[in-house]
Design a protein around this motif. Structure first.
Motif, PDB file in Angstrom:
ATOM      1  N   SER A   1       5.108  -1.841  -9.973  1.00 48.98           N
ATOM      2  CA  SER A   1       5.085  -1.944  -8.516  1.00 48.98           C
ATOM      3  C   SER A   1       4.042  -1.004  -7.919  1.00 48.98           C
ATOM      4  O   SER A   1       3.470  -0.150  -8.613  1.00 48.98           O
ATOM      5  N   GLY A   2       3.834  -1.154  -6.616  1.00 49.68           N
ATOM      6  CA  GLY A   2       2.978  -0.207  -5.916  1.00 49.68           C
ATOM      7  C   GLY A   2       3.534   1.204  -5.980  1.00 49.68           C
ATOM      8  O   GLY A   2       2.776   2.177  -6.096  1.00 49.68           O
ATOM      9  N   MET A   3       4.845   1.333  -5.912  1.00 44.62           N
ATOM     10  CA  MET A   3       5.478   2.650  -6.028  1.00 44.62           C
ATOM     11  C   MET A   3       5.250   3.252  -7.405  1.00 44.62           C
ATOM     12  O   MET A   3       4.967   4.445  -7.542  1.00 44.62           O
TER      13      MET A   3
ATOM     14  N   GLY B   1      -5.998  16.368  -2.980  1.00 46.58           N
ATOM     15  CA  GLY B   1      -4.661  16.276  -3.545  1.00 46.58           C
ATOM     16  C   GLY B   1      -3.869  15.076  -3.079  1.00 46.58           C
ATOM     17  O   GLY B   1      -2.638  15.156  -2.950  1.00 46.58           O
ATOM     18  N   CYS B   2      -4.541  13.948  -2.821  1.00 46.23           N
ATOM     19  CA  CYS B   2      -3.824  12.767  -2.352  1.00 46.23           C
ATOM     20  C   CYS B   2      -4.572  11.512  -2.790  1.00 46.23           C
ATOM     21  O   CYS B   2      -5.684  11.572  -3.333  1.00 46.23           O
ATOM     22  N   GLY B   3      -3.942  10.351  -2.561  1.00 51.53           N
ATOM     23  CA  GLY B   3      -4.562   9.099  -2.963  1.00 51.53           C
ATOM     24  C   GLY B   3      -3.815   7.917  -2.402  1.00 51.53           C
ATOM     25  O   GLY B   3      -2.823   8.058  -1.674  1.00 51.53           O
ATOM     26  N   VAL B   4      -4.301   6.720  -2.751  1.00 54.59           N
ATOM     27  CA  VAL B   4      -3.695   5.487  -2.281  1.00 54.59           C
ATOM     28  C   VAL B   4      -3.611   4.508  -3.450  1.00 54.59           C
ATOM     29  O   VAL B   4      -4.521   4.426  -4.276  1.00 54.59           O
ATOM     30  N   ALA B   5      -2.489   3.801  -3.536  1.00 57.52           N
ATOM     31  CA  ALA B   5      -2.278   2.758  -4.531  1.00 57.52           C
ATOM     32  C   ALA B   5      -2.071   1.440  -3.808  1.00 57.52           C
ATOM     33  O   ALA B   5      -1.363   1.386  -2.790  1.00 57.52           O
TER      34      ALA B   5
ATOM     35  N   VAL C   1       0.865  -1.177   0.000  1.00 58.51           N
ATOM     36  CA  VAL C   1       0.000   0.000   0.000  1.00 58.51           C
ATOM     37  C   VAL C   1       0.898   1.223   0.000  1.00 58.51           C
ATOM     38  O   VAL C   1       1.810   1.330   0.834  1.00 58.51           O
ATOM     39  N   VAL C   2       0.659   2.146  -0.936  1.00 58.79           N
ATOM     40  CA  VAL C   2       1.471   3.366  -1.024  1.00 58.79           C
ATOM     41  C   VAL C   2       0.534   4.571  -1.018  1.00 58.79           C
ATOM     42  O   VAL C   2      -0.411   4.638  -1.813  1.00 58.79           O
ATOM     43  N   ILE C   3       0.794   5.504  -0.111  1.00 61.18           N
ATOM     44  CA  ILE C   3       0.017   6.743  -0.012  1.00 61.18           C
ATOM     45  C   ILE C   3       0.797   7.843  -0.722  1.00 61.18           C
ATOM     46  O   ILE C   3       2.018   7.977  -0.537  1.00 61.18           O
ATOM     47  N   PHE C   4       0.115   8.619  -1.532  1.00 55.97           N
ATOM     48  CA  PHE C   4       0.806   9.615  -2.347  1.00 55.97           C
ATOM     49  C   PHE C   4       0.021  10.924  -2.359  1.00 55.97           C
ATOM     50  O   PHE C   4      -1.165  10.985  -2.028  1.00 55.97           O
ATOM     51  N   ASP C   5       0.723  11.997  -2.736  1.00 56.60           N
ATOM     52  CA  ASP C   5       0.081  13.272  -3.040  1.00 56.60           C
ATOM     53  C   ASP C   5       0.674  13.798  -4.340  1.00 56.60           C
ATOM     54  O   ASP C   5       1.383  13.060  -5.049  1.00 56.60           O
ATOM     55  N   ALA C   6       0.411  15.046  -4.666  1.00 54.24           N
ATOM     56  CA  ALA C   6       0.867  15.577  -5.941  1.00 54.24           C
ATOM     57  C   ALA C   6       2.385  15.647  -6.054  1.00 54.24           C
ATOM     58  O   ALA C   6       2.925  15.722  -7.168  1.00 54.24           O
ATOM     59  N   ALA C   7       3.089  15.609  -4.920  1.00 47.25           N
ATOM     60  CA  ALA C   7       4.548  15.659  -4.945  1.00 47.25           C
ATOM     61  C   ALA C   7       5.173  14.279  -5.155  1.00 47.25           C
ATOM     62  O   ALA C   7       6.345  14.183  -5.510  1.00 47.25           O
ATOM     63  N   GLY C   8       4.405  13.208  -4.919  1.00 48.27           N
ATOM     64  CA  GLY C   8       4.939  11.859  -5.079  1.00 48.27           C
ATOM     65  C   GLY C   8       4.532  10.962  -3.929  1.00 48.27           C
ATOM     66  O   GLY C   8       3.731  11.342  -3.060  1.00 48.27           O
TER      67      GLY C   8
END
Length: 503
Positions: free
Chosen positions: A233-235, A307-311, A30-37
């Motif tokens: 990958s998740g990343m 401005g965020c999300g989860v993969a 599980v990877v949590i991200f925003d607009a910066a990465g």
């Protein structure tokens, strides 16, 4: 609008990953991200259980239907006209399939039967190795569509396969176009488009499903089309989500274009866009898409306003990837998860027609497509993506509402409904030569089945009956229905075009 709490979300992701490790089997990341990465990640379980290789955020995995948003992006960047009929883009298509506009083929409202589901109805198992050309020739022999474009959303991968063929008709293979238009400009060298299951990808996670006793390797033999062929990958998936949020480079404007509203022919909105579907969590609007192959579950979920999300990528069949992604999103937003809801359990069917449903607690199975149910005012709803439904209990115990954009009224089926004797006999599909046999004691031998491999039939009124069969982790519940012209239709939610004639 709530303020995103990425720290709380990271803790939720860690707890999820820890539960996979505790099972000592396959796992995920599980990877949590925003607009910066990417901002945080968690992983647990094994990528290759037989060798006890741990799953990590950098473990490559099949992405399955998450691939669709990449295909739609490539279609837009290549300048295809979404209103162009498929027949103008891909030579040799049947008239009804060729008349479907490209946009409706991609937003699932074209009525084009799903290739894999149609092959399965004809007796071809999805573990069989069929290449790209063989499958395109099969599409060119399809007997038609489920109805006029825009009438209903029926999930189908075939339109995406034809989008790939449209690139080839222009003189460029889809995989090459995807790299040129999107992957290379965004620097996504880790995302691959392997043509089939046999292509070696270093470190690829082993797909796994549980047969009730032990974990087994998941297999899918058909050529991986643009509908589900990507691996990463998740990343990698989180970096893609970040690029969509930021609108960086080639991804500029894509989030809005892929998730923007699409409409049925009657003007009503569809929750499914171009490879991204809209869903809400409390007052927060989300867009995303999942993926499923035997032993693979994936999802990406984005909150544009926050401005965020989860993969999420996982190599275990028992995971509900949208539910898992929603748990992380609930931690981000502080919103409560939707409450499960139900209507009276039982089997239901239209008085006349193809539609049937089974309600079992908080689960809806509509023509073989299964989704959990949640409360919605005086009724229930699904999480829209694969099956958009809003239902309520009507007069006479009927279940009524819109399913896939089409208005339905389903009546309770009496338990003592008898098999219509007109179904009994041997039936043959003339285009592909498949046969099925219905016996007087209420069993059916479906196409491709061994002589001793039969399914008991569940009779429905009006010359209809339901069969039931399994292959690996997947279940198919085809409907047999007599038509007014004396033919027998064999159909599921994703394929409604096969007609059999009595021999």
């Amino acid at each position: 609008m709530p303020h995103p709490d990425l720290t709380r979300a990271a803790e939720e992701a860690k707890a999820m990953a820890a539960s996979w490790s505790e099972c000592d089997g396959p796992g995920g990341a599980v990877v949590i991200f925003d607009a910066a990465g990417p901002q945080s990640s968690a992983a647990g379980g094994h990528a290759v259980p037989e060798h006890r290789i741990p799953f990590s955020p950098d473990t490559p995995s099949r992405w399955a239907s998450i691939s669709k948003q990449f295909c739609a992006a490539a279609v837009l960047l290549a300048g295809f006209d979404l209103d162009a009929p498929l027949g103008e883009l891909v030579p040799g298509l049947p008239e009804t399939v060729g008349a479907v506009p490209l946009g409706r083929a991609l937003d699932m409202t074209g009525g084009i039967p799903d290739v894999m589901e149609t092959l399965w109805l004809l007796g071809q198992r999805f573990t069989a190795g069929l290449d790209e050309e063989e499958l395109l020739r099969f599409v060119q022999r399809l007997p038609g569509t489920a109805g006029p474009p825009g009438r209903e959303m029926t999930y189908s991968n075939t339109g995406w396969r034809l989008a790939g063929a449209a690139f080839a008709a222009r003189g460029e293979r889809y995989g090459d176009a995807l790299r040129r238009l999107l992957l290379e400009p965004l620097g996504f060298g880790g995302i691959a488009f392997p043509a089939d299951e046999g292509v070696l990808i270093p470190g690829l996670a082993t797909p796994c499903w549980h047969d009730g006793t032990a974990w087994r390797r998941g297999r899918y033999g058909l050529h991986f089309s643009p509908s589900g062929g990507l691996a990463g990958s998740g990343m990698d998936l989180a970096r893609w989500g970040s690029a969509l949020l930021a609108g960086r480079g080639a991804a500029s404007g894509l989030l809005e274009a892929l998730s923007g509203p699409r409409r049925f022919a009657d003007g009503s909105p569809s929750s499914y866009g171009l490879g991204l579907a809209c869903v809400t969590l409390g007052g927060t609007a989300l867009v995303g898409h999942g993926g499923s192959l035997p032993g693979i579950k994936t999802h990406i979920l984005i909150a544009p306003a926050l401005g965020c999300g989860v993969a999420l990528v996982a190599n275990r069949e028992d995971l509900d990837p949208l539910a898992a992604a929603m748990r992380v999103m609930a931690a981000i937003t502080g919103e409560a998860l939707p409450e499960p809801a139900s209507l009276p359990s039982g089997l239901y069917a239209e008085e006349v027609g193809e539609a049937w449903a089974e309600l079992d607690g908080t689960t809806l199975c509509f023509m073989g497509a299964t989704e959990p149910l949640f409360g919605a005012g005086d009724g229930v709803r699904t999480r829209p993506a694969y099956l958009q439904a809003a239902l309520r209990l009507g007069a006479g115990g009927a279940v009524e509402g819109r399913i896939g954009g089409a208005q339905r009224r389903l009546l309770p089926v009496r338990a003592d409904t008898a098999l219509d004797p007109r179904l009994v006999g041997t039936w043959r599909e003339r285009g592909f030569g498949a046969e099925l046999e219905v016996t007087a004691n209420g069993v059916v031998r479906l196409p491709g089945s061994a002589p001793a491999d039969t399914s008991p039939l569940r009779p429905l009124p009006g010359g209809r009956a339901l069969a039931d069969r399994h292959h690996g982790p997947w279940r198919q519940r085809p409907l047999l229905a007599l038509d007014q012209d004396g033919t027998l239709r064999l159909m599921s939610h994703r394929s409604r075009v096969l007609r059999f004639h009595r021999t």
